[in-house]
Design an enzyme around this catalytic site. Structure first.
Site, short mmCIF file in Angstrom:
data_model
loop_
_atom_site.label_atom_id
_atom_site.label_comp_id
_atom_site.label_asym_id
_atom_site.label_seq_id
_atom_site.Cartn_x
_atom_site.Cartn_y
_atom_site.Cartn_z
N LYS A 188 -36.60 -19.83 48.12
CA LYS A 188 -37.09 -19.59 49.48
C LYS A 188 -38.61 -19.65 49.44
CE LYS A 188 -38.57 -16.23 52.61
NZ LYS A 188 -39.54 -17.14 53.09
N GLU A 262 -43.59 -10.29 40.48
CA GLU A 262 -45.01 -10.59 40.24
C GLU A 262 -45.72 -10.23 41.53
OE1 GLU A 262 -45.94 -11.39 37.35
OE2 GLU A 262 -44.18 -12.26 36.42
N CYS A 296 -53.46 -13.62 43.12
CA CYS A 296 -53.05 -12.29 42.69
C CYS A 296 -53.95 -11.79 41.56
CB CYS A 296 -51.60 -12.34 42.23
SG CYS A 296 -51.31 -13.67 41.07
N GLU A 397 -55.73 -4.30 47.48
CA GLU A 397 -55.83 -5.75 47.34
C GLU A 397 -56.23 -6.35 48.70
OE1 GLU A 397 -52.21 -8.14 46.97
OE2 GLU A 397 -53.20 -9.15 45.30
P1 NAD Z 1 -45.30 -11.49 51.09
O1 NAD Z 1 -44.80 -10.38 50.25
O2 NAD Z 1 -45.60 -11.23 52.49
O3 NAD Z 1 -44.23 -12.68 51.10
C1 NAD Z 1 -43.77 -13.28 49.90
C2 NAD Z 1 -42.40 -13.87 50.16
O4 NAD Z 1 -41.46 -12.81 50.34
C3 NAD Z 1 -42.31 -14.72 51.42
O5 NAD Z 1 -41.48 -15.83 51.13
C4 NAD Z 1 -41.69 -13.79 52.43
O6 NAD Z 1 -40.97 -14.46 53.44
C5 NAD Z 1 -40.77 -12.97 51.57
N1 NAD Z 1 -40.50 -11.61 52.06
C6 NAD Z 1 -41.29 -10.81 52.78
N2 NAD Z 1 -40.70 -9.62 52.95
C7 NAD Z 1 -39.51 -9.67 52.32
C8 NAD Z 1 -38.43 -8.74 52.12
N3 NAD Z 1 -38.46 -7.53 52.64
N4 NAD Z 1 -37.38 -9.13 51.38
C9 NAD Z 1 -37.33 -10.37 50.83
N5 NAD Z 1 -38.30 -11.29 51.01
C10 NAD Z 1 -39.38 -10.94 51.72
O7 NAD Z 1 -46.54 -12.10 50.30
P2 NAD Z 1 -47.52 -13.29 50.75
O8 NAD Z 1 -48.37 -12.77 51.87
O9 NAD Z 1 -46.77 -14.54 50.97
O10 NAD Z 1 -48.40 -13.50 49.44
C11 NAD Z 1 -49.48 -12.70 49.14
C12 NAD Z 1 -49.11 -11.63 48.15
O11 NAD Z 1 -48.50 -12.22 47.00
C13 NAD Z 1 -50.31 -10.90 47.62
O12 NAD Z 1 -50.06 -9.51 47.60
C14 NAD Z 1 -50.46 -11.40 46.20
O13 NAD Z 1 -51.09 -10.54 45.31
C15 NAD Z 1 -49.08 -11.68 45.82
N6 NAD Z 1 -49.05 -12.68 44.75
C16 NAD Z 1 -48.73 -12.26 43.49
C17 NAD Z 1 -48.74 -13.18 42.45
C18 NAD Z 1 -48.38 -12.76 41.05
O14 NAD Z 1 -48.00 -13.62 40.27
N7 NAD Z 1 -48.47 -11.50 40.70
C19 NAD Z 1 -49.07 -14.50 42.70
C20 NAD Z 1 -49.39 -14.88 43.99
C21 NAD Z 1 -49.37 -13.94 45.02
#
Ligand code: NAD
Length: 504
Positions: A188, A262, A296, A397
């Site tokens: 997804k 992650e 991240c 963050e």
């Molecule tokens: P997000 O958590 O809003 O969304 C990530 C994904 O999860 C999306 O596909 C979203 O549709 C889905 N999602 C959201 N809520 C959900 C739920 N309750 N259940 C299942 N799926 C759900 O994150 P974002 O805004 O897309 O990305 C930014 C975040 O990602 C930042 O906090 C960043 O630090 C983190 N990030 C971490 C890494 C890592 O490797 N540690 C890498 C990149 C980004």
């Protein structure tokens, strides 16, 4: 990404329209609902994808389960690895096109997405090479007439839920080891950046993977939530915010699915008095202004020894002020826009509150005045001083181009500030003293520590976080174990029956 049902978004605007891949079929969701993806540089919609529903996840999981016990499950590990290497070759050809799509979707510089796409085939070559080396063990028998051995079997259907900042790279962290282990996947992508994943899915067909091995369901969090709670998903591999990650872990717990998370970070970049300040300046910029700070592993806290505080800040501020903002596709651009209007508003909110709390904004701290940038979600490279370690700007963050600078006097203090966080993803250490480099690298609680460099990732080094930055590791030899079940097999060689009331 906007919901196409909203009144200001007419249903058909002649935008390129994509379909999802479920069980080898390209399809729309049953209701025909679509999401529109927006180019963050222009603020304009540029493509449409299905707004998938939980039922689409169910169909994809069923297809992935069927592939596990079907054609894919009966391939030898060597053949599986061969398909992955063919996929790597196709990726080498199509990388430039996928990099352009990704830049348009998330606003990242083309030089960054091109670099990521250049290295992506290595993930499939490396893990493809491991597929037929997943050997079990034959522990010496502890009883006469007993033969024991272990097998590493695929964990089953893997659900991969992804963020918008590096869609194909972060997906490959999951998909490459999962396929090598013999699993099938339901991906997804983020609702903000789904297009490169759908285009990537075509390569699976071309490489000759059986249908159902790689499925993509586009849509919002409802789709992610169904993946996390689906009883036939044996493992959820999630990258995204800590808040969503916690919900994913809770849902997966209901059916005791494996989880790797992650999540976010607030990584320290520590510059000691004996550091090469030119190199450190460049590392500080790489940490927080590369990718507009939307990584991240952003080095969002700069800890500087007081002896070089002024000298380093002078260099960092001077360079930050000359960072070229602009079209992500232009070769001279150094920093692109934030990926969404919401992300921009979040960044502005943090800096406005810091200002209101009396902190000093040394540079940036606003949207650029250049009219050419007005349509995009741009924010200037921003440097804030005066924050104590407990201010929100030093703790939360931001996921944007905002650096918080904190001075320190001793190595112990630097380590204490570095570890004073609920996160633990990355850290940078800048010093010319090799003893200190190792001491500090060991003392910091973070999954990756870079010494005299920053923001390095490869397929063969483990990546993941301590604390609220996540659980489990991606990349490297260990990653494949996240996708296998180890089975112990016991063979009684004696042919005799045993005392039923004695164990072992
Ligand atoms: P997000 O958590 O809003 O969304 C990530 C994904 O999860 C999306 O596909 C979203 O549709 C889905 N999602 C959201 N809520 C959900 C739920 N309750 N259940 C299942 N799926 C759900 O994150 P974002 O805004 O897309 O990305 C930014 C975040 O990602 C930042 O906090 C960043 O630090 C983190 N990030 C971490 C890494 C890592 O490797 N540690 C890498 C990149 C980004």
């Amino acid at each position: 990404m906007a919901d196409d049902q909203s009144p200001d978004m007419p249903a058909d605007r002649g935008l390129p329209s994509h379909q999802m891949l479920i069980g080898g079929d390209w399809c729309d969701t049953e209701t025909g609902a679509r999401l529109t993806t927006v180019n963050p540089y222009t603020g304009e919609a540029w493509a449409m994808v299905p707004d998938g529903r939980p039922g689409d996840v169910d169909a994809a999981v069923a297809a992935a389960s069927a592939a596990l016990t079907g054609q894919w499950g009966s391939l030898t590990a060597t053949r599986r690895g061969g398909l992955m290497r063919r996929l790597a070759d196709l990726l080498r050809e199509r990388g430039p096109e996928l990099a352009r799509i990704e830049s348009r979707d998330n606003g990242k510089l083309l030089r960054e997405t091109s670099g990521q796409l250049d290295s992506l085939p290595d993930w499939y070559d490396y893990f493809g090479g491991l597929a037929d080396k997943l050997e079990g063990a034959t522990p010496p028998a502890t009883k006469p007439d007993l033969f024991t051995y272990t097998r590493h079997e695929p964990v089953g259907v893997v659900g991969a839920i992804l963020p918008w900042n590096s869609p194909l790279l972060l997906m490959s962290f999951k998909v490459a080891p999962a396929l090598a282990a013999g699993c099938t996947v339901v991906v997804k992508p983020s609702e903000q950046t789904p297009v490169s994943t759908l285009e990537f899915a075509r390569l699976f067909e071309e490489a000759g993977f059986p249908p159902g091995v790689f499925n993509v369901v586009t849509g919002g969090r409802e789709v992610g939530a169904r993946i996390a709670s689906h009883p036939d998903v044996a493992k959820v591999a999630f990258t995204g915010s800590t808040e969503a990650g916690v919900q994913v872990m809770r849902s997966a717990a209901d059916h005791v699915a494996r989880v790797t998370l992650e999540l976010g970070g607030k990584s320290p970049n520590i510059v000691f008095g004996d550091a090469d300040l030119e190199a450190a300046t460049s590392g500080v910029l790489a940490g927080i202004f590369a990718a507009t700070g939307q990584t991240c592993i952003a080095g969002s806290r700069l800890l500087v020894h007081r002896s070089v505080h002024e000298a380093l800040l002078e260099k960092v501020v001077a360079r930050a002020r000359t960072i070229v903002l602009g079209d992500p596709a232009a070769p001279e651009t150094e920093m692109g826009p934030c990926a969404t209007a919401e992300q921009l508003a979040k960044v502005e909110g943090f800096v406005d509150r810091a200002r209101a709390d009396g902190l000093t904004v040394l540079s940036g701290g606003r949207r650029p005045e250049d009219a050419a940038l007005a349509r995009g979600y741009f924010y200037e490279p921003t440097i804030v001083t005066g924050a104590s370690s407990d201010h929100e700007i030093a703790r939360e963050e931001i996921f944007g181009p905002v650096l918080t600078v904190i001075p320190f006097d001793t190595e112990e203090e630097a380590v204490a500030i570095a570890n004073d966080t609920r996160f633990g993803l990355g850290a940078g250490v800048w010093t010319s003293d090799v003893k200190r480099a190792h001491r500090v690298a060991h003392a910091i609680r973070a999954g990756s520590v870079w010494v005299n460099c920053y923001r390095m990732l490869t397929y063969n080094m483990p990546f993941g976080g301590y604390g609220m930055s996540g659980t489990g590791r991606e990349n490297g030899l260990e990653a494949i174990r996240e996708y296998t079940e180890t089975k112990g097999v016991w063979i009684n060689l004696s042919g005799e029956s045993r005392d039923p009331f004695v164990m072992g």
